[in-house]
Every structure is written in structure tokens, then in C-alpha cells.
Enzyme design. Structure first.
Site, mmCIF file in Angstrom:
data_model
loop_
_atom_site.group_PDB
_atom_site.id
_atom_site.type_symbol
_atom_site.label_atom_id
_atom_site.label_comp_id
_atom_site.label_asym_id
_atom_site.label_seq_id
_atom_site.Cartn_x
_atom_site.Cartn_y
_atom_site.Cartn_z
ATOM 1 N N SER A 1 -2.641 -1.335 9.442
ATOM 2 C CA SER A 1 -3.512 -1.369 10.185
ATOM 3 C C SER A 1 -4.663 -1.878 9.443
ATOM 4 O O SER A 1 -5.643 -2.376 10.144
ATOM 5 C CB SER A 1 -3.923 0.054 10.655
ATOM 6 O OG SER A 1 -4.164 0.833 9.395
ATOM 7 N N SER B 1 3.265 -6.702 13.276
ATOM 8 C CA SER B 1 3.173 -5.048 13.198
ATOM 9 C C SER B 1 3.385 -4.797 14.859
ATOM 10 O O SER B 1 3.155 -5.677 15.576
ATOM 11 C CB SER B 1 1.715 -4.806 12.824
ATOM 12 O OG SER B 1 1.641 -3.538 12.895
ATOM 13 N N CYS C 1 -2.023 14.410 -15.474
ATOM 14 C CA CYS C 1 -2.967 15.504 -15.371
ATOM 15 C C CYS C 1 -4.187 15.200 -15.199
ATOM 16 O O CYS C 1 -4.741 14.101 -15.779
ATOM 17 C CB CYS C 1 -2.824 16.212 -16.833
ATOM 18 S SG CYS C 1 -4.005 17.430 -17.245
ATOM 19 N N GLN D 1 0.957 -1.174 0.171
ATOM 20 C CA GLN D 1 0.015 0.029 -0.137
ATOM 21 C C GLN D 1 0.724 1.335 -0.085
ATOM 22 O O GLN D 1 0.355 2.114 -0.025
ATOM 23 C CB GLN D 1 -0.890 -0.062 1.236
ATOM 24 C CG GLN D 1 -1.726 -1.173 1.229
ATOM 25 C CD GLN D 1 -2.270 -1.306 2.808
ATOM 26 O OE1 GLN D 1 -3.523 -0.571 2.880
ATOM 27 N NE2 GLN D 1 -1.897 -2.024 3.505
ATOM 28 N N ASN D 2 2.201 0.928 -0.013
ATOM 29 C CA ASN D 2 2.938 2.243 0.195
ATOM 30 C C ASN D 2 3.239 2.980 -1.253
ATOM 31 O O ASN D 2 3.455 2.471 -2.209
ATOM 32 C CB ASN D 2 4.484 1.624 0.894
ATOM 33 C CG ASN D 2 4.133 1.337 2.189
ATOM 34 O OD1 ASN D 2 3.199 1.382 2.786
ATOM 35 N ND2 ASN D 2 5.363 0.257 2.699
ATOM 36 N N HIS E 1 -1.694 1.470 -4.061
ATOM 37 C CA HIS E 1 -2.115 2.883 -3.883
ATOM 38 C C HIS E 1 -1.098 3.722 -4.908
ATOM 39 O O HIS E 1 -0.874 4.804 -4.748
ATOM 40 C CB HIS E 1 -2.193 3.276 -2.624
ATOM 41 C CG HIS E 1 -3.107 2.524 -1.803
ATOM 42 N ND1 HIS E 1 -3.105 2.618 -0.332
ATOM 43 C CD2 HIS E 1 -4.373 1.829 -2.039
ATOM 44 C CE1 HIS E 1 -4.218 1.875 0.152
ATOM 45 N NE2 HIS E 1 -4.800 1.295 -0.950
ATOM 46 N N CYS F 1 8.927 -4.552 13.077
ATOM 47 C CA CYS F 1 8.956 -5.794 12.050
ATOM 48 C C CYS F 1 10.256 -5.908 11.720
ATOM 49 O O CYS F 1 10.506 -7.142 11.343
ATOM 50 C CB CYS F 1 8.176 -5.341 10.762
ATOM 51 S SG CYS F 1 8.501 -3.634 10.148
HETATM 52 P P1 OAD Z 1 -1.331 3.021 9.083
HETATM 53 O O1 OAD Z 1 -0.416 4.017 9.452
HETATM 54 O O2 OAD Z 1 -2.754 2.935 8.842
HETATM 55 O O3 OAD Z 1 -0.702 1.665 9.872
HETATM 56 C C1 OAD Z 1 0.646 1.223 9.865
HETATM 57 C C2 OAD Z 1 0.837 0.147 10.888
HETATM 58 O O4 OAD Z 1 2.076 -0.318 10.895
HETATM 59 C C3 OAD Z 1 0.059 0.400 12.357
HETATM 60 O O5 OAD Z 1 -0.408 -0.624 12.891
HETATM 61 C C4 OAD Z 1 1.358 0.702 13.053
HETATM 62 O O6 OAD Z 1 1.438 0.127 14.293
HETATM 63 C C5 OAD Z 1 2.316 -0.152 12.539
HETATM 64 N N1 OAD Z 1 3.643 0.142 12.427
HETATM 65 C C6 OAD Z 1 4.212 1.304 12.459
HETATM 66 N N2 OAD Z 1 5.757 1.258 12.489
HETATM 67 C C7 OAD Z 1 6.132 -0.184 12.639
HETATM 68 C C8 OAD Z 1 7.273 -0.714 12.745
HETATM 69 N N3 OAD Z 1 8.396 -0.153 12.638
HETATM 70 N N4 OAD Z 1 7.214 -1.989 12.822
HETATM 71 C C9 OAD Z 1 5.951 -2.852 12.845
HETATM 72 N N5 OAD Z 1 4.924 -2.030 12.741
HETATM 73 C C10 OAD Z 1 4.857 -0.634 12.570
HETATM 74 O O7 OAD Z 1 -0.712 2.550 7.496
HETATM 75 P P2 OAD Z 1 -1.300 1.680 6.277
HETATM 76 O O8 OAD Z 1 -1.847 0.633 6.767
HETATM 77 O O9 OAD Z 1 -0.291 1.367 5.492
HETATM 78 O O10 OAD Z 1 -3.372 5.631 1.524
HETATM 79 O O11 OAD Z 1 -2.351 2.663 5.512
HETATM 80 C C11 OAD Z 1 -3.100 2.173 4.695
HETATM 81 C C12 OAD Z 1 -3.488 3.363 3.578
HETATM 82 O O12 OAD Z 1 -4.108 4.462 4.338
HETATM 83 C C13 OAD Z 1 -2.338 4.140 3.079
HETATM 84 O O13 OAD Z 1 -1.872 3.471 1.639
HETATM 85 C C14 OAD Z 1 -2.672 5.315 2.884
HETATM 86 C C15 OAD Z 1 -3.445 5.690 4.026
HETATM 87 O O14 OAD Z 1 -4.638 6.699 3.698
HETATM 88 C C16 OAD Z 1 -3.165 6.588 0.607
HETATM 89 O O15 OAD Z 1 -2.286 7.235 0.634
HETATM 90 C C17 OAD Z 1 -4.225 6.393 -0.702
#
Ligand code: OAD
Length: 314
Positions: A251, A274, A140, A112-113, A132, A291
Site C-alpha cells: 500500500s 496490486s 536483546c 518490506q516483508n 523491515h 499479483c
Molecule cells: P499492506 O497491508 O499495507 O498492503 C498490502 C497491499 O497488497 C494492499 O494494497 C493489498 O490490497 C495488496 N494485496 C494483498 N493481497 C494481494 C494479492 N494477492 N495480490 C495483489 N495485491 C495484494 O502491507 P505493506 O504495504 O507491505 O511494517 O505494509 C508495509 C509495512 O506496514 C509492513 O512492512 C509492516 C506494516 O506496518 C512492519 O512490520 C514494521
């Protein structure tokens, strides 16, 4: 949420599953890049959304909402420079996914990154779905003209809203045409209208006010479709081959990626790595912690050389 009676409950079970698997789906989120200093989205104090309170939005996710962008692109471009990929490094967790690929075990990395770090780590394009999108290209919003993402980095860094070169060119051409028409209508008129001077003195700033011509990085905003490759590969290919799912650093709050885990057959083992547990998905094994540390331990127990230095905590 599915109820599962699972026969797996230890880290050694996780190691056995990984060693025996041949087609692993690795589903990743922002947590796998945080050790490089890139914020995740939803962590309570360090996450990007917590830092965006100053924007006064009712929901900080609006910065990635396509309708908000169309109404006012400056909201996204206020924060875009802070999320611009600016590293050529990758983490031990990226190295772990690469190691799975080297061992012929990686079916697909669904990420998702938007930082494109999987590519830097050497994940093959055919095994990588950037669900994503990423900053790798920009398009554009009006005419869909696509350019390499780096082309708009200078504008983003300078806090400017990048314009579409194609729209600008065609607006200039139209301006030139109307200029010629006016000149032939007005003959020797000395009156200076916007485009009726002898020289083409229209600037890009003049054209700013014209509709269209805003470039947007090819990140999938809320309200936009995910790339076709996402569901094509999942439903027509991976679903039939996958024998293990490893979810890392997400998450699982955003659909449709959050639906991948329940979509896959229930007998396929699924593990979660996580810092924060999730309550809406039942995994066979949860390994909670940093992680990078967890994957390093999995490799140590598997007798694999991760071959990547740990990144010291900031
Ligand atoms: P989140 O910020 O929602 O979740 C990140 C998860 O990783 C959380 O549960 C943290 O506790 C965990 N975390 C952070 N650092 C960590 C580490 N060093 N080791 C282990 N776990 C760790 O991010 P995403 O789930 O990726 O969309 O979010 C999904 C989408 O929501 C993104 O792609 C973005 C956002 O809106 C868009 O940009 C379109």
C-alpha cells in the site's frame, strides 16, 4: 505526488519494458505472500491490523512500535506466534522475482516483508534488502546480543517472552558474586535472603523481574532505523543503474520505503501491481489484480516459463 505524462498504457507495454530492462528494482510488500495464507497488514477484513482490534490499542500499528515494546513486550508477543514464518513455500510472484534474477535483470529486491520468503525463493542475499528486517535473527533490547531467530521460536509459540541468554548469564553471575559476598559477611547465618542461601537457587523466573534481557526479533519496529544497507544501496548504487521499477503488493503507506518511488529519477518507468490502487503515487502503468495472476500473464506474454504452480485460492 508527481504528475507524469506517460507513453505507456498497456500490459504489452509493461512486457516490453520488462524484456528490455537490465537493472530492475522490485519493491515488494505483504501482498506478495497472501496467497500462502499469510495476512497482509491493511486489507480491510483479512489484514492483520483489522484482526488486532481485540487488543484495544488506539492504533494497531502500536504492536510494532519500539516504545510500546519497551513498555510492555507482551503486547507484541501476544500476536507474534501468528506472524511467525511457518512455510518453506513461495508464491508465483516470488518465482517471478527469481526469474528476473536468473535472466540477469534483477538489480535489487527491496522487500518490506518479514517472512524471509524471498530467501526461500532463491533471491541472492546481495540482491535482497529486507527493509523491515526479518525473524532470521533476534537481538536483546538491552545488550544487543544477537542469536539466530529460530532460537526464540519455541518461546514465541508457547506465548512466553524470550529472555536474553547473555543478560541472564550475567545476572546469574552477579547474583553469585553477591551471594558469596553475603556469605562471607554473614558467616554461618541461617537466614535465607534471596541470594544468600548456600546453593544458587535463583531461577530464570527470579531474574525475570530484573531489568533487561528481553529478546526481540530483528524486525524494524516503528521508531527504529532501517538497516544501513537500505539507503546505502539505494543512494550510492541503485539510483545510478536502475532502468525499471516494479512495485508489487504494497500500500506504500510506510516511510521511508514509500519514498523510494518518488526518489528515483522521474524518467525511469515505474509500474504497480496490486489488488488495490494507490492514489498518492502516479505510476506509468497500474496492473490491478492478484499479483500471482498478473505476473503469470506478464511471463506468458513475454514467452517466459515461470515454472511455478499457481496457488489455489483459499
Ligand atoms: P499492506 O497491508 O499495507 O498492503 C498490502 C497491499 O497488497 C494492499 O494494497 C493489498 O490490497 C495488496 N494485496 C494483498 N493481497 C494481494 C494479492 N494477492 N495480490 C495483489 N495485491 C495484494 O502491507 P505493506 O504495504 O507491505 O511494517 O505494509 C508495509 C509495512 O506496514 C509492513 O512492512 C509492516 C506494516 O506496518 C512492519 O512490520 C514494521
Amino acid at each position: 505526488k508527481r504528475i507524469k505524462l506517460t507513453q505507456y498504457n498497456s500490459v504489452d507495454d509493461a512486457v516490453d519494458l520488462i524484456k528490455n530492462a537490465k537493472n530492475i528494482i522490485v519493491l515488494t510488500g505483504a501482498g506478495i505472500s497472501t496467497s500462502l495464507g499469510i495476512p497482509d497488514f491493511r486489507s480491510k477484513d483479512k489484514g492483520l491490523y483489522a484482526k488486532l482490534e481485540y487488543l484495544g490499542l488506539s492504533d494497531p500499528q502500536e504492536v510494532f512500535d519500539i516504545n510500546t515494546f519497551r513498555d510492555d513486550p507482551s503486547i507484541f508477543y501476544t500476536i507474534a506466534r501468528d506472524i511467525l514464518p511457518s512455510t518453506d513455500r513461495f508464491t508465483p510472484t516470488h518465482a517471478f522475482i527469481h526469474l528476473l534474477q536468473q535472466k540477469g535483470k534483477l538489480l535489487t529486491n527491496y522487500s518490506q516483508n518479514i517472512d524471509n520468503i524471498e530467501s526461500i525463493a532463491g533471491i541472492l542475499p546481495e540482491k535482497l534488502i529486507q527493509c523491515h528486517g526479518s525473524f532470521a535473527t533476534a537481538s536483546c533490547v538491552e545488550c544487543k546480543y544477537q542469536i539466530p531467530g529460530e532460537t526464540i521460536f519455541p518461546d514465541i509459540k508457547a506465548g512466553r517472552i524470550p529472555k536474553c541468554p547473555k543478560c541472564i548469564a550475567s545476572l546469574k553471575a552477579q547474583a553469585g558474586t553477591s551471594m558469596k559476598r553475603k556469605r562471607s559477611q554473614n558467616g554461618q547465618s541461617k537466614k535465607r535472603g534471596r541470594y544468600d542461601s548456600g546453593a544458587d537457587d535463583s531461577t530464570d523466573d527470579d531474574l525475570d523481574t530484573a531489568k533487561g534481557g528481553i529478546m526481540k526479533p530483528d524486525i524494524t519496529f516503528f521508531g527504529e532505523q532501517l538497516p544501513d544497507r537500505f539507503s546505502d544501496r539505494l543512494t550510492n548504487h541503485d539510483k545510478h543503474l536502475v532502468d525499471l521499477v516494479i512495485v508489487i503488493g504494497t500500500s506504500l503507506k510506510v516511510a521511508p520505503v514509500s519514498e523510494v518511488v518518488p526518489y528515483l529519477p522521474a524518467h525511469i518507468p515505474q509500474m504497480y501491481i496490486s489488488k488495490t490502487p494507490v492514489s498518492h503515487v502516479n505510476f506509468d502503468i497500474d496492473m490491478l489484480g492478484e499479483c500471482d495472476v498478473v505476473v503469470a500473464e506478464l511471463c506468458r506474454r513475454a514467452g517466459w516459463d515461470l515454472n511455478h504452480e499457481m496457488i489455489p485460492e483459499k
